[in-house]
Design a protein around this motif. Sequence first.
Motif, short mmCIF file in Angstrom:
data_model
loop_
_atom_site.label_atom_id
_atom_site.label_comp_id
_atom_site.label_asym_id
_atom_site.label_seq_id
_atom_site.Cartn_x
_atom_site.Cartn_y
_atom_site.Cartn_z
N ILE A 241 -8.75 29.93 41.98
CA ILE A 241 -9.53 30.11 43.44
C ILE A 241 -10.30 28.51 43.67
CG2 ILE A 241 -11.60 31.04 44.24
CD1 ILE A 241 -11.08 33.45 42.43
N ASP A 242 -10.54 28.05 42.57
CA ASP A 242 -11.43 26.83 42.74
C ASP A 242 -10.84 25.69 42.06
OD1 ASP A 242 -13.63 27.44 44.34
OD2 ASP A 242 -13.91 28.98 42.58
N TYR A 243 -9.59 25.13 42.50
CA TYR A 243 -9.03 23.90 41.89
C TYR A 243 -9.53 22.81 41.90
CZ TYR A 243 -4.55 21.63 40.53
OH TYR A 243 -3.68 20.63 40.03
N HIS A 244 -9.93 22.25 43.06
CA HIS A 244 -10.68 21.21 42.90
C HIS A 244 -12.19 21.23 43.81
CE1 HIS A 244 -7.03 18.37 42.96
NE2 HIS A 244 -7.39 18.70 41.63
N PHE A 245 -12.28 22.68 44.14
CA PHE A 245 -13.56 23.37 44.69
C PHE A 245 -13.49 22.86 46.27
CE2 PHE A 245 -14.62 22.83 40.26
CZ PHE A 245 -15.20 24.14 40.17
N ASP A 246 -14.08 23.71 47.15
CA ASP A 246 -14.35 23.41 48.67
C ASP A 246 -15.49 22.70 48.83
OD1 ASP A 246 -14.19 23.63 51.09
OD2 ASP A 246 -13.96 25.71 51.54
N LEU A 247 -15.30 21.45 48.83
CA LEU A 247 -16.40 20.59 48.84
C LEU A 247 -17.21 20.55 50.20
CD1 LEU A 247 -14.73 17.58 47.27
CD2 LEU A 247 -16.19 19.00 46.23
N LYS A 248 -16.65 20.92 51.28
CA LYS A 248 -17.37 21.35 52.52
C LYS A 248 -18.63 22.31 52.43
CE LYS A 248 -13.41 20.13 55.15
NZ LYS A 248 -12.42 20.59 56.33
N ARG A 249 -18.26 23.38 51.22
CA ARG A 249 -19.35 24.26 51.06
C ARG A 249 -20.24 23.78 50.02
NH1 ARG A 249 -17.17 28.95 53.11
NH2 ARG A 249 -18.58 30.35 51.69
N LEU A 250 -20.62 22.65 49.58
CA LEU A 250 -21.53 22.18 48.72
C LEU A 250 -23.12 22.56 49.34
CD1 LEU A 250 -20.34 18.81 47.33
CD2 LEU A 250 -20.38 20.99 46.03
N PRO A 251 -24.11 22.85 48.52
CA PRO A 251 -25.21 22.97 49.07
C PRO A 251 -25.87 21.69 49.75
CG PRO A 251 -25.26 23.83 46.69
CD PRO A 251 -23.93 23.24 46.82
N VAL A 252 -26.23 22.01 50.97
CA VAL A 252 -26.48 20.60 52.09
C VAL A 252 -27.73 20.04 51.52
CG1 VAL A 252 -25.39 21.89 53.81
CG2 VAL A 252 -27.91 22.19 53.53
N ASP A 253 -28.55 20.70 50.93
CA ASP A 253 -29.84 19.95 50.66
C ASP A 253 -29.75 19.14 49.33
OD1 ASP A 253 -29.92 22.32 49.37
OD2 ASP A 253 -31.91 22.49 49.37
N GLN A 254 -28.44 18.91 48.63
CA GLN A 254 -28.51 18.22 47.34
C GLN A 254 -27.62 17.31 47.31
OE1 GLN A 254 -27.37 21.50 44.68
NE2 GLN A 254 -29.17 22.39 44.83
N VAL A 255 -27.45 16.59 46.15
CA VAL A 255 -26.62 15.32 45.86
C VAL A 255 -25.78 15.66 44.91
CG1 VAL A 255 -26.20 12.94 45.37
CG2 VAL A 255 -28.10 13.43 46.87
N TRP A 256 -24.29 15.46 44.90
CA TRP A 256 -23.58 15.97 43.81
C TRP A 256 -22.56 14.80 43.51
CZ3 TRP A 256 -22.55 20.74 41.79
CH2 TRP A 256 -23.44 22.03 42.09
N LEU A 257 -22.37 14.61 42.09
CA LEU A 257 -21.47 13.76 41.62
C LEU A 257 -20.25 14.45 41.08
CD1 LEU A 257 -21.36 10.46 40.52
CD2 LEU A 257 -22.14 11.45 38.31
N TYR A 258 -19.01 13.72 41.44
CA TYR A 258 -17.93 13.98 41.24
C TYR A 258 -17.06 13.19 40.78
CZ TYR A 258 -13.64 17.19 42.32
OH TYR A 258 -12.55 17.98 42.32
N PRO A 259 -16.88 12.90 39.28
CA PRO A 259 -15.72 12.13 38.60
C PRO A 259 -14.39 12.82 39.07
CG PRO A 259 -17.83 12.61 37.10
CD PRO A 259 -17.59 13.66 38.35
N HIS A 260 -13.51 12.11 39.47
CA HIS A 260 -12.28 12.62 39.92
C HIS A 260 -11.08 11.87 39.50
CE1 HIS A 260 -9.91 16.10 41.34
NE2 HIS A 260 -9.52 15.26 42.60
N PHE A 261 -9.81 12.57 39.34
CA PHE A 261 -8.66 11.99 39.20
C PHE A 261 -8.19 10.63 40.09
CE2 PHE A 261 -8.39 16.51 38.01
CZ PHE A 261 -8.80 16.41 36.95
N ASN A 262 -8.48 11.08 41.47
CA ASN A 262 -8.19 10.10 42.64
C ASN A 262 -8.93 10.60 43.72
OD1 ASN A 262 -6.86 12.33 44.18
ND2 ASN A 262 -5.24 12.17 42.99
N SER A 263 -8.81 9.98 44.86
CA SER A 263 -9.72 10.05 46.07
C SER A 263 -9.33 11.46 46.98
CB SER A 263 -9.80 8.93 46.94
OG SER A 263 -8.38 8.79 47.54
#
Length: 353
Positions: A241-263
């Motif tokens: 379901i959540d391979y890399h997650f649906d980043l458009k749905r992140l909580p809007v009032d927060q800041v999220w850090l995403y160490p990832h394999f590529n861009s």
Amino acid sequence: MKALELRVGAKAAKRLEKEGWHADLIDGLIGASGGPKWLILGRLDRVVISELLSERSRPLDAIGSSIGSWRHAAMAQPDPIQAYDRFEQAYLTQHYASAKPTVPEITEVALWLMRTLLGEEGERHVAEHSWLRSHIVTARGRGLNGRKPGKRLIAGMGMAALGNAISRGTLPASFQRVVFASSSAEPLTPLFDGFGTQYIDLAESNVFNALMASGAIPYVFDGVYDIEGAGKGAFWDGGIIDYHFDLKRLPVDQVWLYPHFNSRTTVGWFDKFLPWRADQQVSADQLIMICPTDEFLAQLPFGKIPDRRDFGKIPERVRETYWRHCVKESQRLADEFHELINGADPLAGAIRL
């Protein structure tokens, strides 16, 4: 040549400009599915947990599917660097008796890797960490996908793939999102809305099985059945379901850090096979992504980072040498991130999303 790329959304950039890098800057941490790809991020993760977050004073929501949740489990240990070291060494040296190992053989190795990562009391540390609130994502099979491996599961996976190709909205008929979360964690909306999401309290007694389920790729290793607290069912890799997650749905009032394999990211596992959904460039206001540059990736052996296909394509000794080289090279990512968070310009070289 730079090794590390910093990609920042508008809201996150404003926070960085105002506050700089500090332990309480981010609200959440994202860990994606990806199997052996994690090896390119291990050294970077060590800087995140031991330098950036070492003086953390408030809760942090860590969402992970598959290997992403395993990385976060290492971060939750009393000595996360030691946990990463032993997990990395075990992962690099995993051995299979045959060139084409069976599902039971792969499952046994996966169990050994998890035992090595967690050590004697690792489950308790994950469940009871003082500020790292784990959200371990799994997928409970529905209908034919609730079966043990066999013809019915093959049919169920095929039907899920076909439906997903038409619309991701069909996937909840085949899989339910089940999130094993720290008892102090609150549901993450709108990120985990839909898919009949069920939250289950993490406890020392179900951490191991939740982590194993989160990485249980059908027909690679065994699913996990009837996990304590979650009721009956077959629990599979959360990346379905959540391979890399649906980043458009992140909580809007927060800041999220995403160490990832590529861009680039792909929302769900079945989307990997759909060119119009796979490998999409990220755009999210509240996101800080740190990842290898394309130039860095191109200079690695085979022009890529480790992945699951290496098991079948590369002889074991060659594979281990290649993986070790990638791990050694990945220290450059860690060094550049160390320089960034300790430098004068918190947005040095940033690409604005």
